[in-house]
Design an enzyme around this catalytic site. Structure first.
Site, PDB file in Angstrom:
ATOM      1  N   ASP A 286       0.024   5.163   0.867  1.00 40.33           N
ATOM      2  CA  ASP A 286      -0.091   6.182   1.912  1.00 40.33           C
ATOM      3  C   ASP A 286      -0.064   5.553   3.299  1.00 40.33           C
ATOM      4  OD1 ASP A 286      -0.067   8.910   2.147  1.00 40.33           O
ATOM      5  OD2 ASP A 286      -2.218   9.034   2.554  1.00 40.33           O
TER       6      ASP A 286
ATOM      7  N   ASP B  30       0.875  -1.166   0.000  1.00 40.33           N
ATOM      8  CA  ASP B  30       0.000   0.000   0.000  1.00 40.33           C
ATOM      9  C   ASP B  30       0.917   1.222   0.000  1.00 40.33           C
ATOM     10  OD1 ASP B  30      -2.276   1.675   0.317  1.00 40.33           O
ATOM     11  OD2 ASP B  30      -1.903   1.757   2.476  1.00 40.33           O
TER      12      ASP B  30
ATOM     13  N   LYS C  80      -9.378  -2.417  -2.394  1.00 39.86           N
ATOM     14  CA  LYS C  80      -9.175  -3.283  -1.237  1.00 39.86           C
ATOM     15  C   LYS C  80     -10.295  -3.073  -0.231  1.00 39.86           C
ATOM     16  CE  LYS C  80      -5.298  -1.080  -0.881  1.00 39.86           C
ATOM     17  NZ  LYS C  80      -4.040  -0.503  -0.372  1.00 39.86           N
TER      18      LYS C  80
END
EC number: 3.1.3.21
Lengths: 306, 306
Positions: free
Chosen positions: B29, B27, B220
């Site tokens: 951020d 991922d 997600k």
């Protein structure tokens, strides 16, 4: 008893029901009018009820009009009605905020000019009405200037709803002491010809999702809406009839408050919907089963004229 | 076994885990960067993983950037990365729409210019990007002109989100054959300093409420996001590690897809959150318990340098 509910109101039952009540609460859209047209016979029903000594009130979740605007619309369609008989969520939200002790401050309003006016008329200042265009980047949005006097966010119908308004509401609500109040949770505003547009419930859901908390809802089926009328006029719930076209707002309000309930079929809900609730056996759904139903409130006319 | 999960990843365990996988999904951020700052050591970790023969992919729910924009940002922060390694929801939504047989038509887009570009790059035309101011009255809104070629409404992050866009989406979706697709359901976009702004989840909730149906979500923890990478690169789930800062999106995606999972504490979720899920005994919540956690992905560095 559930089995004795959801009966067609006709014949001598009509006068019997009307004789048993002192006050009648009418929802507006789908009940006494549709859009800008009165339901045929509705003005006569309302006017005769009053002539026969009943107290009549207009109880609507729609937040886009002031009491005065409703009174004007009622008059123009032939209803004998005064401002003081109208309880819309613009007015009731203002009353709700007034009822909270120690709420000294302003409101951040996502809502109409009518809501702004009703707030002002009880001495509550608002910020936020009107368009709020987007500017800058994310860090600017997170740091929008906030009015330190704002103590509540109020969400009603707002055609200027925007990302920036949603963001501003979220920033105010990041203070856990700031209240979140919604006028109503209706997800759609039904229009003529089966059409609809998004209702306040959609806007409120966006704000609740961003703020990660639930709003205090003023409109039907919330008890507050009836309390607002009852406290001003000393209504006896057992001697009050609620007439509406929606099971999940009008009829449920009536059940929640111990009123007699009458479904009219000129609006949203059907008898099939009501029967389905009745047969579900689910206590929560039984609250949405009316005592009686009519095709249209015009069916009350003969009993009132006789 | 649940008891063997949620272990601190340290010492020889690190190399053991890395040796057991061929591919690592990150991922972005809160994992490799925060806002416009790389997490210290993160570029070195990514670059060394690749040097050691691992395949690395960047998997983000953020829909505001194209693959190209992400590749540029990655390069500017010192990451050795290509466009083809980036899987954002702007790109994945376009891939999702391409994957639907017989979906010949346009998209009504509530979303960014980046989404518009990703759709265009796979040959899907969109209408809707940019501001959409309100005009007229309710009956005009219910009768807004609709493009008859629109076959899907796609909702991503849109700073121009407005009542009119909500209304237009609802009118398109009144056709039951029109699809509703959401990029992701994140309710907030976290920013530096504990601040946040409303996320796509709020906009999607408003549209779902108006349309009275649930969206197909691409991001997600939806399986589709991993399938998108796996189908292009032939990934073996058992030999893939998912690294993320959110239990409800990153870690749940990993569990849903049979990947190994690593929580990093530089973002949203905490070890306490993970332990709470672990102790809940609720099967749904157990999916949000990572195999391992680290304070920061920089803790992988010594094993990679050694």
């Amino acid at each position: 008893m559930a089995a004795s509910k959801c009966n067609r109101l006709c014949g001598p039952l009509i006068r019997e029901l009307l004789d048993s009540v002192e006050s009648v609460l009418f929802d507006c859209d789908g009940v006494i009018w549709r859009g800008d047209q009165a339901i045929p016979g509705a003005p006569e029903v309302i006017n005769l009820l009053k002539k026969n000594g009943k107290r009549v009130f207009f109880v609507t979740n729609n937040s886009t009009k002031t009491r005065k605007m409703y009174a004007d619309k009622l008059a123009s369609l032939g209803f004998n009605a005064t401002e003081e008989e109208v309880f819309g969520t613009a007015y009731c939200s203002a009353m709700y905020l007034k009822s909270i002790p120690h709420l000294k401050g302003k409101v951040y309003l996502i809502g109409s000019n009518a809501m702004k006016q009703e707030l002002q008329s009880v001495g509550i200042e608002q910020v936020g009405a009107g368009p709020d265009p987007i500017n800058g980047v994310q860090s600017d949005w997170a740091n929008v200037p906030l009015d330190p006097d704002v103590k509540a966010v109020v969400v009603g119908f707002d055609e200027h709803f925007s990302y920036m308004k949603l963001n501003r509401a979220m920033q105010y609500l990041s203070n856990p002491e700031c209240l979140l109040v919604g006028t109503n949770t209706d997800t759609r505003l039904p229009l003529e010809g089966g059409k609809a547009v998004p209702g306040t419930g959609c806007l409120l859901k966006a704000v609740e999702t961003a703020a990660q908390r639930k709003a205090q809802v003023v409109g039907k089926p919330s008890h507050f809406m009836f309390d607002c009328v009852a406290s001003q006029y000393g209504l006896d719930p057992a001697k009050t009839l609620m007439v509406g076209d929606r099971l999940d707002t009008d009829i449920l309000l009536g059940t929640n408050c111990g009123l007699k309930t009458l479904l009219t079929l000129t609006g949203v809900s059907t008898v099939a919907d009501a029967k389905e609730h009745q047969q579900s056996g689910c206590p929560k759904r039984l609250g949405m089963v009316p005592d009686y139903f009519v095709e249209t409130i015009a069916e009350l006319l003969p009993a009132l004229q006789g």
